[in-house]
Design an enzyme around this catalytic site. Structure first.
Site, PDB file in Angstrom:
ATOM      1  N   LYS A 103      16.624  11.828  11.486  1.00  0.00           N
ATOM      2  CA  LYS A 103      16.641  11.215  12.398  1.00  0.00           C
ATOM      3  C   LYS A 103      16.377   9.336  11.673  1.00  0.00           C
ATOM      4  O   LYS A 103      16.481   8.753  12.397  1.00  0.00           O
ATOM      5  CB  LYS A 103      15.350  11.699  13.948  1.00  0.00           C
ATOM      6  CG  LYS A 103      16.295  12.631  14.419  1.00  0.00           C
ATOM      7  CD  LYS A 103      17.493  11.403  14.969  1.00  0.00           C
ATOM      8  CE  LYS A 103      17.707  12.502  16.086  1.00  0.00           C
ATOM      9  NZ  LYS A 103      19.188  11.747  17.136  1.00  0.00           N
ATOM     10  N   VAL A 155      19.786  14.064  27.278  1.00  0.00           N
ATOM     11  CA  VAL A 155      19.793  12.501  27.271  1.00  0.00           C
ATOM     12  C   VAL A 155      21.040  11.745  27.627  1.00  0.00           C
ATOM     13  O   VAL A 155      20.557  11.088  28.504  1.00  0.00           O
ATOM     14  CB  VAL A 155      19.331  12.360  25.539  1.00  0.00           C
ATOM     15  CG1 VAL A 155      18.863  10.718  25.902  1.00  0.00           C
ATOM     16  CG2 VAL A 155      17.683  12.735  24.649  1.00  0.00           C
ATOM     17  N   PRO A 183      12.017   8.558  21.423  1.00  0.00           N
ATOM     18  CA  PRO A 183      11.260   9.427  22.720  1.00  0.00           C
ATOM     19  C   PRO A 183      10.207  10.446  22.531  1.00  0.00           C
ATOM     20  O   PRO A 183      10.827  11.531  21.304  1.00  0.00           O
ATOM     21  CB  PRO A 183      12.331   9.753  23.551  1.00  0.00           C
ATOM     22  CG  PRO A 183      13.302  10.279  22.413  1.00  0.00           C
ATOM     23  CD  PRO A 183      12.936   9.049  21.693  1.00  0.00           C
ATOM     24  N   LEU A 233      19.396   6.544  19.573  1.00  0.00           N
ATOM     25  CA  LEU A 233      17.986   7.944  20.094  1.00  0.00           C
ATOM     26  C   LEU A 233      17.182   9.057  18.920  1.00  0.00           C
ATOM     27  O   LEU A 233      17.705   8.801  17.763  1.00  0.00           O
ATOM     28  CB  LEU A 233      18.392   8.362  21.714  1.00  0.00           C
ATOM     29  CG  LEU A 233      18.344   8.622  22.896  1.00  0.00           C
ATOM     30  CD1 LEU A 233      16.749   8.297  23.342  1.00  0.00           C
ATOM     31  CD2 LEU A 233      19.507   7.571  22.961  1.00  0.00           C
ATOM     32  N   GLY A 234      15.671   8.491  18.867  1.00  0.00           N
ATOM     33  CA  GLY A 234      15.779   9.206  17.757  1.00  0.00           C
ATOM     34  C   GLY A 234      14.833   9.983  18.554  1.00  0.00           C
ATOM     35  O   GLY A 234      14.996  11.536  19.379  1.00  0.00           O
ATOM     36  N   SER A 235      13.230  10.738  18.031  1.00  0.00           N
ATOM     37  CA  SER A 235      12.681  12.038  18.171  1.00  0.00           C
ATOM     38  C   SER A 235      11.189  12.123  17.385  1.00  0.00           C
ATOM     39  O   SER A 235      11.347  11.758  16.421  1.00  0.00           O
ATOM     40  CB  SER A 235      13.168  13.766  17.923  1.00  0.00           C
ATOM     41  OG  SER A 235      12.811  14.568  18.051  1.00  0.00           O
ATOM     42  N   SER A 236       9.858  12.548  18.200  1.00  0.00           N
ATOM     43  CA  SER A 236       9.064  11.821  17.734  1.00  0.00           C
ATOM     44  C   SER A 236       9.008  12.944  17.098  1.00  0.00           C
ATOM     45  O   SER A 236       7.428  12.539  16.438  1.00  0.00           O
ATOM     46  CB  SER A 236       7.655  12.469  19.045  1.00  0.00           C
ATOM     47  OG  SER A 236       8.237  13.481  19.915  1.00  0.00           O
ATOM     48  N   CYS A 237       9.447  14.064  16.219  1.00  0.00           N
ATOM     49  CA  CYS A 237       9.307  14.910  15.052  1.00  0.00           C
ATOM     50  C   CYS A 237       9.174  14.372  13.824  1.00  0.00           C
ATOM     51  O   CYS A 237       8.908  14.444  13.113  1.00  0.00           O
ATOM     52  CB  CYS A 237      10.177  16.397  14.912  1.00  0.00           C
ATOM     53  SG  CYS A 237      11.697  15.655  14.417  1.00  0.00           S
ATOM     54  N   ASN A 294       8.686  14.842  23.734  1.00  0.00           N
ATOM     55  CA  ASN A 294       9.376  15.357  24.636  1.00  0.00           C
ATOM     56  C   ASN A 294       9.906  15.516  25.871  1.00  0.00           C
ATOM     57  O   ASN A 294       9.199  15.384  26.255  1.00  0.00           O
ATOM     58  CB  ASN A 294       8.428  16.839  24.057  1.00  0.00           C
ATOM     59  CG  ASN A 294       7.542  17.508  23.147  1.00  0.00           C
ATOM     60  OD1 ASN A 294       8.822  18.083  22.141  1.00  0.00           O
ATOM     61  ND2 ASN A 294       7.183  17.010  23.116  1.00  0.00           N
ATOM     62  N   HIS A 338      13.210  24.166  23.498  1.00  0.00           N
ATOM     63  CA  HIS A 338      12.360  23.821  23.332  1.00  0.00           C
ATOM     64  C   HIS A 338      11.585  24.353  24.460  1.00  0.00           C
ATOM     65  O   HIS A 338      11.903  25.193  25.232  1.00  0.00           O
ATOM     66  CB  HIS A 338      12.198  22.424  23.539  1.00  0.00           C
ATOM     67  CG  HIS A 338      13.173  21.558  22.538  1.00  0.00           C
ATOM     68  ND1 HIS A 338      14.391  20.352  23.208  1.00  0.00           N
ATOM     69  CD2 HIS A 338      13.321  21.289  21.584  1.00  0.00           C
ATOM     70  CE1 HIS A 338      14.799  20.385  21.268  1.00  0.00           C
ATOM     71  NE2 HIS A 338      14.002  19.800  21.062  1.00  0.00           N
ATOM     72  N   TYR A 371      15.264  17.940  10.115  1.00  0.00           N
ATOM     73  CA  TYR A 371      16.110  17.526  11.592  1.00  0.00           C
ATOM     74  C   TYR A 371      15.132  15.550  11.713  1.00  0.00           C
ATOM     75  O   TYR A 371      15.815  14.570  11.421  1.00  0.00           O
ATOM     76  CB  TYR A 371      15.786  17.881  12.926  1.00  0.00           C
ATOM     77  CG  TYR A 371      16.087  16.680  14.267  1.00  0.00           C
ATOM     78  CD1 TYR A 371      17.468  16.965  14.629  1.00  0.00           C
ATOM     79  CD2 TYR A 371      14.366  16.341  14.686  1.00  0.00           C
ATOM     80  CE1 TYR A 371      16.987  16.026  15.493  1.00  0.00           C
ATOM     81  CE2 TYR A 371      15.283  16.070  16.418  1.00  0.00           C
ATOM     82  CZ  TYR A 371      16.348  15.880  16.759  1.00  0.00           C
ATOM     83  OH  TYR A 371      16.690  15.094  17.656  1.00  0.00           O
ATOM     84  N   TRP A 390       5.216  32.093  21.887  1.00  0.00           N
ATOM     85  CA  TRP A 390       5.267  32.105  20.607  1.00  0.00           C
ATOM     86  C   TRP A 390       3.495  31.164  20.052  1.00  0.00           C
ATOM     87  O   TRP A 390       2.946  30.308  21.012  1.00  0.00           O
ATOM     88  CB  TRP A 390       6.340  30.732  20.321  1.00  0.00           C
ATOM     89  CG  TRP A 390       7.444  30.956  19.816  1.00  0.00           C
ATOM     90  CD1 TRP A 390       7.769  32.817  20.641  1.00  0.00           C
ATOM     91  CD2 TRP A 390       8.463  31.224  18.667  1.00  0.00           C
ATOM     92  NE1 TRP A 390       8.919  32.756  20.173  1.00  0.00           N
ATOM     93  CE2 TRP A 390       9.940  32.248  18.702  1.00  0.00           C
ATOM     94  CE3 TRP A 390       8.148  29.999  17.744  1.00  0.00           C
ATOM     95  CZ2 TRP A 390      10.182  31.914  17.472  1.00  0.00           C
ATOM     96  CZ3 TRP A 390       9.678  30.436  16.817  1.00  0.00           C
ATOM     97  CH2 TRP A 390      10.244  31.542  17.012  1.00  0.00           C
ATOM     98  N   HIS A 423      27.265  12.806  25.992  1.00  0.00           N
ATOM     99  CA  HIS A 423      26.662  12.792  27.510  1.00  0.00           C
ATOM    100  C   HIS A 423      27.136  13.861  28.078  1.00  0.00           C
ATOM    101  O   HIS A 423      26.183  13.594  29.439  1.00  0.00           O
ATOM    102  CB  HIS A 423      28.514  11.666  28.592  1.00  0.00           C
ATOM    103  CG  HIS A 423      29.254  12.615  27.891  1.00  0.00           C
ATOM    104  ND1 HIS A 423      30.256  13.242  27.093  1.00  0.00           N
ATOM    105  CD2 HIS A 423      29.999  13.351  29.547  1.00  0.00           C
ATOM    106  CE1 HIS A 423      31.518  13.525  27.647  1.00  0.00           C
ATOM    107  NE2 HIS A 423      31.440  13.732  28.900  1.00  0.00           N
TER     108      HIS A 423
END
Length: 328
Positions: free
Chosen positions: A150, A25, A173, A115-119, A175, A189, A146, A212, A21
């Site tokens: 996920k 997110v 989701p 919750l996952g991640s687009s990576c 980024n 990020h 990572y 970068w 929390h």
């Protein structure tokens, strides 16, 4: 676990656990639930509950017996952190996810949203990324640890649904950025790191900022409060059977990192007319995946669309960064 054809929705008196929390997110989800009138929300800081400790997680769930769970806890970071600490990213994210999902099953949680991640998508998958492209090719090497963690939690949720008839939704989701972000220049990020870099240049009077890669990768960005809106919408209106293994959440629009850097620079320097800085690109640093645009047609067809434009969202994020900086 109930008839999956019936819509299982949260009531105001239901006990809701938001794991993670205090992160980007989780804090957005917590804020959204409170603004919607949910008052029976339970949270635990890392000091109060170590999510890597299976026995502690089991004890927490058996005592608290939450009705609904938002699984937003994770070890997160940008390319630098993912490249430098792959063992921690793999171990900690698998353990957090597996401990919570299994404890949720044992304590008969009505519904869980992971919750996952687009990576998680293959590095060279076709664009935009459709949900069915998962595991169709090799992952991006800089964050494969990572991603594997996920993917494992998504698969765990799906297999619990299949074997036990649970109602565990997974969302993917794009980024994210917004209040409570980590503005770490080395390990953060790209968007919050750029805010930090340009702000530092403005304050110190630097003429050049080194960034970068070469600025060519394309990225999609979703404001954290829009994500919170989407996950509450899904938790209220959809069951796992409605969305399949997981569902993408994004805006459906992207821009190059160079375009993003120009936009952030203009916002950061907007209060000092006539002043600016030059950008140089350090091409010895990795670019990461060339493009990561999510196909959000499934979510759009359900009636949900992102509301916050990128410029408005970055302005909000910069304001929150300034408040954070001034409070230190």
């Amino acid at each position: 676990m109930g008839d999956m054809r019936l819509k299982i929705s949260m009531n105001k008196q239901d006990k809701i656990y938001v794991a993670g929390h205090r992160g980007l997110v989780g804090s957005a989800i917590l804020k959204r639930l409170k603004s919607d009138g949910y008052e029976n929300i339970i949270t635990r800081t890392h000091r109060e509950l170590d999510l890597l400790d299976q026995a502690a997680v089991n004890k927490f769930f058996s005592e608290e017996k939450p009705d609904y769970v938002f699984l937003a806890a994770a070890k997160v970071g940008g390319i630098g952190a993912n490249s430098n600490y792959p063992a921690e990213f793999l171990y900690q994210n698998i353990m957090i996810g597996f401990n919570i999902v299994n404890a949720a099953y044992n304590s008969k949680v009505k519904k869980l949203l992971n919750l996952g991640s687009s990576c998680i998508y293959p590095k060279m998958a076709p664009q935009p990324l459709k949900e069915e492209y998962l595991l169709t090719g090799p992952l991006e090497p800089t964050n494969d640890a990572y991603a594997i963690a996920k993917i494992s939690v998504i698969k765990l949720c799906g297999n619990y649904n299949k074997q036990y008839g649970t109602n565990y939704l997974s969302v993917m989701p794009t980024n994210l950025y917004g209040p409570e972000d980590t503005y770490d220049i080395e390990n953060g990020h790209v968007l919050p790191a750029l805010i930090s870099k340009f702000h530092e240049a403005k304050i110190s009077g630097k003429d050049i900022v080194t960034l970068w890669g070469d600025g060519s990768p394309y990225r999609e960005f979703l404001y954290s409060e829009d994500l919170a809106d989407a996950v509450v919408f899904l938790m209220q209106n959809k069951n796992a059977a409605d969305i399949g293994e997981f569902i993408n959440i994004g805006t459906g629009k992207d821009l190059s990192v160079k375009e993003l850097a120009d936009l952030i620079k203009d916002i950061v320097y907007s209060d000092v007319p006539g002043r600016t800085c030059l950008m140089e690109w350090d091409t010895s640093k990795p670019n990461g995946t060339p493009r990561k645009l999510l196909d959000v047609s499934q979510l759009h067809s359900m009636g949900w669309n992102a509301k916050t434009g990128l410029k408005e969202g970055i302005n909000n994020a910069y304001s929150s960064f300034l408040l954070l900086s001034n409070s230190k």
